[in-house]
Design an enzyme around this catalytic site. Structure first.
Site, PDB file in Angstrom:
ATOM      1  CD  GLU A 279      -8.069   1.115   7.594  1.00  0.00           C
ATOM      2  OE1 GLU A 279      -8.006   0.186   8.413  1.00  0.00           O
ATOM      3  OE2 GLU A 279      -7.325   2.118   7.675  1.00  0.00           O
TER       4      GLU A 279
ATOM      5  CG  ASP B 195      -0.284  -0.366   2.513  1.00  0.00           C
ATOM      6  OD1 ASP B 195       0.964  -0.274   2.605  1.00  0.00           O
ATOM      7  OD2 ASP B 195      -0.990  -0.750   3.460  1.00  0.00           O
TER       8      ASP B 195
ATOM      9  CG  ASN C 109      -8.264  -1.131  12.074  1.00  0.00           C
ATOM     10  OD1 ASN C 109      -7.303  -1.823  11.724  1.00  0.00           O
ATOM     11  ND2 ASN C 109      -8.698  -0.119  11.349  1.00  0.00           N
TER      12      ASN C 109
ATOM     13  CG  HIS D 133      -5.396  -2.061   8.912  1.00  0.00           C
ATOM     14  ND1 HIS D 133      -5.312  -0.694   8.853  1.00  0.00           N
ATOM     15  CD2 HIS D 133      -4.153  -2.466   9.280  1.00  0.00           C
ATOM     16  CE1 HIS D 133      -4.096  -0.311   9.161  1.00  0.00           C
ATOM     17  NE2 HIS D 133      -3.372  -1.365   9.434  1.00  0.00           N
TER      18      HIS D 133
HETATM   19  P1  PGA Z   1       2.631  -1.192  12.592  1.00  0.00           P
HETATM   20  O1  PGA Z   1       1.421  -1.233  11.558  1.00  0.00           O
HETATM   21  O2  PGA Z   1       3.611  -2.208  12.098  1.00  0.00           O
HETATM   22  O3  PGA Z   1       3.168   0.190  12.506  1.00  0.00           O
HETATM   23  O4  PGA Z   1       2.065  -1.563  13.923  1.00  0.00           O
HETATM   24  C1  PGA Z   1       0.923  -2.450  11.148  1.00  0.00           C
HETATM   25  C2  PGA Z   1      -0.274  -2.225  10.260  1.00  0.00           C
HETATM   26  O5  PGA Z   1      -0.962  -1.206  10.415  1.00  0.00           O
HETATM   27  O6  PGA Z   1      -0.527  -3.080   9.407  1.00  0.00           O
END
Ligand code: PGA
Length: 253
Positions: A150, A74, A143, A145
């Protein structure tokens, strides 16, 4: 320790150092099996230690990335590549500029595209033309995702333009000067684009992910917790630190 829980292989490491080495080992294994592997890369705080380990192995002459094909999950949208918050910039900083990856083999959604709908179509076409991925590295959001898929009332299959969830913006604010600077939109691979990968490597190393990981493994499969769809994949390995494996392991104790 290694566990097989439902369809997941779960590896739990006690120290941050062991976790980084273990995470990198799965990527190394893939490249040793096939140096021309197609690998899906993730950004965020989680994979940094694993990428550091890959750089070290490269510097020791133990790894060759020259034939590896990469696709990133992404990118914020819109964002300039030279913005130090872009995922393009992140990948250069944390991995690509330190190894011998061929820039022609690197694919990252273009945060500078003028026609974002067309960018999504073209990115998915490139994935399809490559035959999708051999190994997809994933983090997980608080959350649930995966990439920027999302929580929603449906699963979005392919690469798409999306609005970031409030929880994602809050979680990512730690990388910015203030929460108001966090982009509100992004381009992301879809659920089918991810599930098409032959293997999936989900990395997590923070206690704050314990509950969402438990729901990922044991909860109902729902687009409200996008990672739950991984219950339907036949080859998922999770590499976790002990603090974030707690919720999962409570079910087998
Ligand atoms: P993070 O993010 O590694 O910064 O915890 C993971 C994600 O949002 O997929």
């Amino acid at each position: 320790m290694e566990y097989k829980i439902r369809n997941f292989k779960i590896i739990v490491e006690e120290t941050a150092d062991a976790w980084g080495k273990q995470s990198a080992a799965w990527i190394v294994k893939q490249l040793h099996e096939n140096p021309a592997s197609k690998i899906g890369f993730a950004t965020g705080g989680t994979p940094v230690a694993a990428y550091k380990e890959l750089i070290e192995l490269y510097n020791e002459g133990k790894l060759d990335f020259s034939r590896m094909i990469t696709f990133n999950l992404d990118e914020y949208y819109p964002i300039r590549r030279d913005n130090n918050q872009s995922y393009y910039y992140f990948m250069q900083e944390n991995l690509f500029s330190h190894i011998n990856v061929n820039p022609d083999n690197v694919h990252i959604p273009n945060g500078e595209a003028t026609d974002i709908a067309e960018e999504c179509v073209q990115y998915e076409k490139q994935l399809e033309a490559a035959g999708y991925l051999d190994l997809q590295i994933l983090g997980i959001g608080p959350n649930g995702h995966i990439a920027f898929n999302e929580p929603d009332d449906h699963f979005e299959p392919n690469t798409h333009h999306t609005t970031l969830d409030k929880k994602t913006i809050e979680a990512n604010a730690r990388f910015f000067n203030s929460i108001d600077e966090v982009p509100t939109h992004a381009v992301t691979m879809g659920i089918q684009s991810i599930m098409a990968s032959k293997k999936i490597l989900l990395l997590a190393n923070s206690a704050s992910k314990s509950e969402v990981l438990e729901s990922t493994v044991f909860g109902k499969i729902t687009p409200q917790l996008p990672a739950s769809v991984l219950q339907l994949h036949h080859d998922v390995t999770m590499v976790l630190t002990a603090d974030c494996a707690d919720g999962i392991l409570a079910h087998i104790r």
